[in-house]
Write a protein that holds these residues in place. Structure first.
Motif, mmCIF file in Angstrom:
data_model
loop_
_atom_site.group_PDB
_atom_site.id
_atom_site.type_symbol
_atom_site.label_atom_id
_atom_site.label_comp_id
_atom_site.label_asym_id
_atom_site.label_seq_id
_atom_site.Cartn_x
_atom_site.Cartn_y
_atom_site.Cartn_z
ATOM 1 N N GLU A 116 2.424 -8.643 5.713
ATOM 2 C CA GLU A 116 2.121 -9.818 4.902
ATOM 3 C C GLU A 116 1.051 -9.440 3.887
ATOM 4 O O GLU A 116 -0.039 -8.995 4.235
ATOM 5 C CB GLU A 116 1.612 -10.962 5.781
ATOM 6 N N ARG A 117 1.361 -9.620 2.608
ATOM 7 C CA ARG A 117 0.401 -9.299 1.557
ATOM 8 C C ARG A 117 -0.567 -10.464 1.390
ATOM 9 O O ARG A 117 -0.144 -11.589 1.138
ATOM 10 C CB ARG A 117 1.140 -8.998 0.255
ATOM 11 N N LEU A 118 -1.865 -10.184 1.501
ATOM 12 C CA LEU A 118 -2.871 -11.231 1.422
ATOM 13 C C LEU A 118 -3.582 -11.246 0.073
ATOM 14 O O LEU A 118 -3.487 -12.207 -0.669
ATOM 15 C CB LEU A 118 -3.890 -11.077 2.563
ATOM 16 N N THR A 119 -4.316 -10.188 -0.254
ATOM 17 C CA THR A 119 -5.080 -10.182 -1.502
ATOM 18 C C THR A 119 -5.057 -8.805 -2.147
ATOM 19 O O THR A 119 -4.902 -7.781 -1.481
ATOM 20 C CB THR A 119 -6.560 -10.573 -1.268
ATOM 21 N N ASP A 140 -8.773 -2.992 -4.004
ATOM 22 C CA ASP A 140 -8.694 -3.183 -2.550
ATOM 23 C C ASP A 140 -7.508 -4.098 -2.243
ATOM 24 O O ASP A 140 -7.413 -5.209 -2.768
ATOM 25 C CB ASP A 140 -9.975 -3.815 -2.009
ATOM 26 N N VAL A 141 -6.624 -3.634 -1.388
ATOM 27 C CA VAL A 141 -5.441 -4.389 -0.990
ATOM 28 C C VAL A 141 -5.577 -4.747 0.484
ATOM 29 O O VAL A 141 -5.799 -3.870 1.325
ATOM 30 C CB VAL A 141 -4.155 -3.562 -1.196
ATOM 31 N N THR A 142 -5.486 -6.039 0.815
ATOM 32 C CA THR A 142 -5.527 -6.450 2.210
ATOM 33 C C THR A 142 -4.142 -6.920 2.644
ATOM 34 O O THR A 142 -3.486 -7.692 1.935
ATOM 35 C CB THR A 142 -6.559 -7.567 2.463
ATOM 36 N N LEU A 151 -5.258 -6.158 10.711
ATOM 37 C CA LEU A 151 -5.613 -6.309 9.301
ATOM 38 C C LEU A 151 -5.789 -4.910 8.722
ATOM 39 O O LEU A 151 -6.586 -4.109 9.226
ATOM 40 C CB LEU A 151 -6.912 -7.108 9.148
ATOM 41 N N VAL A 152 -5.057 -4.601 7.690
ATOM 42 C CA VAL A 152 -5.104 -3.290 7.049
ATOM 43 C C VAL A 152 -5.681 -3.451 5.650
ATOM 44 O O VAL A 152 -5.263 -4.326 4.893
ATOM 45 C CB VAL A 152 -3.699 -2.656 6.968
#
Length: 273
Positions: A116-119, A140-142, A151-152
């Motif tokens: 799931e792409r968050l930010t 930065d990709v969360t 959480l990656v």
């Protein structure tokens, strides 16, 4: 359950002025019976709790060596210096961060392949780069992997197309994405516990509620507190859980705070009064 106005979930807040007040109550202050909820929408841990922040790593979050990913053929529009990321840069960074290995080994909120792409945010400059106009632009990709509730965080150098840092953490719950709100609403609508939500929607609109797109959705990450919820929600915090604040489009708020949706387990539970 059926005492005032539209009585199914407690009350439906009607009118623009009351709706605004309702928003402040739901989001700005601690509400009765909200033990365990992160009312900032998941940006901070509950009072008295401490949690590592994305990108800090932990026992399981050691920074991995940089990994060279195949960059998209077209880089598109690029920003300069500390300019906000362009849409093209965001798209490119997401493609670099989610390599084929991660795509095949992770799951999003709907159980589909890929995290799931968050930010995606412009990364802070390193020490010594603050006054350098030619300092590298990094992002930065969360991402959230529902396969194992991880959480990656990946940092991508926009100039080289390399992943220069990777961290993974458990028990860290950043704010939810719009896709996660929609999936939480879908689970609640489909669950027997969603009957009152649907009844309140029917009262407000004279229409059946069948799809989350019929609602405006906000909410908050829910974290378990010992003794503060039914046992079905004890893993919230390790699992990704949400309390919804639904609003009828062009209509009133519906009070659904008594329900928590565990997105990781895909289950709905009702908080005890």
């Amino acid at each position: 359950m059926r005492k005032i106005v539209h009585r199914h979930l407690g009350k439906v807040v009607a009118g623009a002025a009351v709706a605004v007040a309702g928003t402040a109550v739901m989001i700005g202050i601690t509400l009765p019976g909200t033990a365990g909820a992160d009312d900032t929408g998941g940006g901070k841990a509950a009072a008295g709790q401490s949690a590592a922040q994305p990108g800090q790593g932990g026992a399981d979050g050691a920074v991995a060596p940089g990994v060279v990913e195949q960059a998209p053929a077209a880089e598109g529009q690029k920003g300069k210096g500390r300019d906000p990321l362009t849409d093209d840069e965001i798209q490119r960074v997401e493609q670099i961060a989610v390599n084929r290995q991660m795509l095949n080994a992770s799951e999003d909120v709907e159980g589909e392949r890929g995290p799931e792409r968050l930010t995606v945010d412009l990364a802070d400059p390193k020490a010594g780069e603050l006054d350098d106009p030619d300092a590298p632009r990094r992002a930065d990709v969360t991402l959230y992997d529902y396969r194992d509730d991880t959480l990656v965080t990946k940092t991508v150098d926009l100039d080289t197309g390399k992943v220069v840092a990777t961290g993974s953490q458990h028990g860290v719950q950043p704010p939810l994405s719009s896709a996660e709100y929609a999936e939480a609403a879908s689970l609640l609508i489909a669950d027997p516990l969603g009957a009152d939500l649907k009844a309140d929607y029917k009262d407000a609109t004279d229409k059946e509620l069948t799809d989350p797109n019929q609602l405006l959705l906000t909410g908050a990450v829910y974290r378990a507190v010992p003794g503060g919820q039914p046992a079905a929600l004890d893993q919230c915090g390790e699992h990704r859980c949400v309390r919804l604040f639904p609003k009828v489009k062009n209509g009133p708020w519906i009070d659904a705070r008594a329900f928590v949706i565990d997105l990781s387990a895909r289950k709905v539970a009702k908080l005890e009064s």
